[in-house]
Design an enzyme around this catalytic site. Structure first.
Site, PDB file in Angstrom:
ATOM      1  N   TRP A   1      36.830 -27.014  33.597  1.00  0.00           N
ATOM      2  CA  TRP A   1      37.117 -26.158  34.761  1.00  0.00           C
ATOM      3  C   TRP A   1      37.749 -24.828  34.358  1.00  0.00           C
ATOM      4  CZ3 TRP A   1      39.467 -29.674  39.194  1.00  0.00           C
ATOM      5  CH2 TRP A   1      38.502 -30.630  39.558  1.00  0.00           C
TER       6      TRP A   1
ATOM      7  N   GLU B   1      36.920 -20.100  23.674  1.00  0.00           N
ATOM      8  CA  GLU B   1      37.836 -19.169  24.365  1.00  0.00           C
ATOM      9  C   GLU B   1      39.236 -19.267  23.775  1.00  0.00           C
ATOM     10  OE1 GLU B   1      36.906 -20.407  28.365  1.00  0.00           O
ATOM     11  OE2 GLU B   1      34.906 -19.546  28.123  1.00  0.00           O
TER      12      GLU B   1
ATOM     13  N   SER C   1      26.152 -22.526  29.338  1.00  0.00           N
ATOM     14  CA  SER C   1      25.302 -22.227  30.497  1.00  0.00           C
ATOM     15  C   SER C   1      24.348 -23.371  30.849  1.00  0.00           C
ATOM     16  CB  SER C   1      24.537 -20.917  30.286  1.00  0.00           C
ATOM     17  OG  SER C   1      25.446 -19.840  30.157  1.00  0.00           O
TER      18      SER C   1
ATOM     19  N   GLY D   1      30.764 -25.657  31.929  1.00  0.00           N
ATOM     20  CA  GLY D   1      31.783 -24.772  32.494  1.00  0.00           C
ATOM     21  C   GLY D   1      31.456 -24.452  33.940  1.00  0.00           C
ATOM     22  N   GLY D   2      30.817 -23.309  34.154  1.00  0.00           N
ATOM     23  CA  GLY D   2      30.545 -22.802  35.504  1.00  0.00           C
ATOM     24  C   GLY D   2      29.970 -23.832  36.460  1.00  0.00           C
TER      25      GLY D   2
HETATM   26  C1  PEP Z   1      32.294 -24.097  28.405  1.00  0.00           C
HETATM   27  O1  PEP Z   1      33.229 -23.422  28.794  1.00  0.00           O
HETATM   28  O2  PEP Z   1      32.510 -25.010  27.614  1.00  0.00           O
HETATM   29  C2  PEP Z   1      30.954 -23.785  28.882  1.00  0.00           C
HETATM   30  C3  PEP Z   1      29.945 -24.406  28.355  1.00  0.00           C
HETATM   31  O3  PEP Z   1      30.864 -22.856  29.913  1.00  0.00           O
HETATM   32  P1  PEP Z   1      29.524 -22.471  30.737  1.00  0.00           P
HETATM   33  O4  PEP Z   1      28.844 -23.753  31.094  1.00  0.00           O
HETATM   34  O5  PEP Z   1      30.023 -21.721  31.911  1.00  0.00           O
HETATM   35  O6  PEP Z   1      28.675 -21.638  29.815  1.00  0.00           O
END
Ligand code: PEP
Length: 252
Positions: A10, A96, A212, A233-234
């Site tokens: 999250w 990150e 993603s 993530g998103g």
């Molecule tokens: C993540 O933060 O681990 C990630 C995969 O983010 P997203 O799915 O938004 O690319």
């Protein structure tokens, strides 16, 4: 057979009341999942989420932790704090954290060892930057990150490690690795584990793809032989989308 795992990250999203709402919507949607389902949330959400997921198949995860047991580390959280809050999984080495908070392979290794010693399950993130891919060093770099993160981790402890291959250029950008690219690097990680721990450990370890992944592309990514799940993530912030990915892992 490896059991797939779908974990939501999250990040710095959802206040406790928003977290309660999101996870309450998720509970009925994933109740029949054949894969493991984890939500890794901000620490302020642990209490609200724990209350909602009690008695369900959803597990709670954290997004980071410190390697020390306690002390003068302002703003950090220890393994004991996570455990007592109902946390079972912890994401370590997320890109990150590496990019914005000075995390290195060496500090990731310290965190991994401390988390495992405390009985937490680790979701260890590795992955290359776009420049690394363009320079043709993805395989070497990901193998190196994996080796250093697992330094002095025993074969027994490895059973509580999940590795997430997350190409940095694909995180939060909407640019997904192709299914072939994802599978190729997950296979490199598996052969790194084979070199370090042997064939049985390599066959047994769960390796996720993250970057993603969404309700539309999950099925193709999760159908790859070396991709055993996803770190999301998103798309984990929308219960129906996350549930579609969980469903895809069940079939994949
Ligand atoms: C993540 O933060 O681990 C990630 C995969 O983010 P997203 O799915 O938004 O690319």
């Amino acid at each position: 057979m490896r059991k797939p795992i779908i974990a939501g990250n999250w990040k710095m999203n959802k206040t406790p009341s928003e977290a309660r709402e999101l996870v309450s919507a998720l509970v009925p949607l994933v109740k029949d999942a054949a894969c493991d389902v984890v939500v890794c949330t901000p620490a302020v959400d642990f209490a609200a989420v724990s209350e909602v997921i009690k008695g369900t198949n959803i597990k709670l995860g954290a997004e980071n932790m410190h390697w020390k047991e306690s002390g003068a580390y302002t703003g950090e959280l220890s393994a004991a704090m996570l455990k007592e809050s109902g946390v079972e999984y912890v994401i370590l080495g997320h890109s990150e954290r590496r990019q914005y908070f000075g995390e290195t392979d060496v500090t990731v290794n310290k965190r991994v060892k401390a988390a495992l010693a405390a009985g937490l399950k680790v979701i260890l993130c590795v992955g290359e930057m776009l420049a690394d891919r363009e320079n043709g060093v993805t395989d070497e770099l990901v193998a190196l990150q994996t080796k250093i993160a697992l330094k002095d981790v025993s074969a027994g402890e490895l059973k509580n490690v999940i590795i997430a291959y997350e190409p940095v250029w694909a995180i939060g950008t909407g640019k997904t690795a192709t299914a072939e690219q994802a599978n190729e690097v997950c296979a490199v990680i598996r052969s790194t584990i084979k070199a370090l721990y042997g064939a049985e450990a390599a066959e047994g370890i769960t390796i996720q793809y993250g970057g993603s992944m969404n309700a539309k592309n999950a099925a193709e990514l999760l159908a790859q032989p070396d991709v055993d799940g996803g770190l999301i993530g998103g798309a984990s912030l929308k219960a129906p989308d996350f549930a579609v990915i969980v469903d895809a892992a069940t079939k994949g």
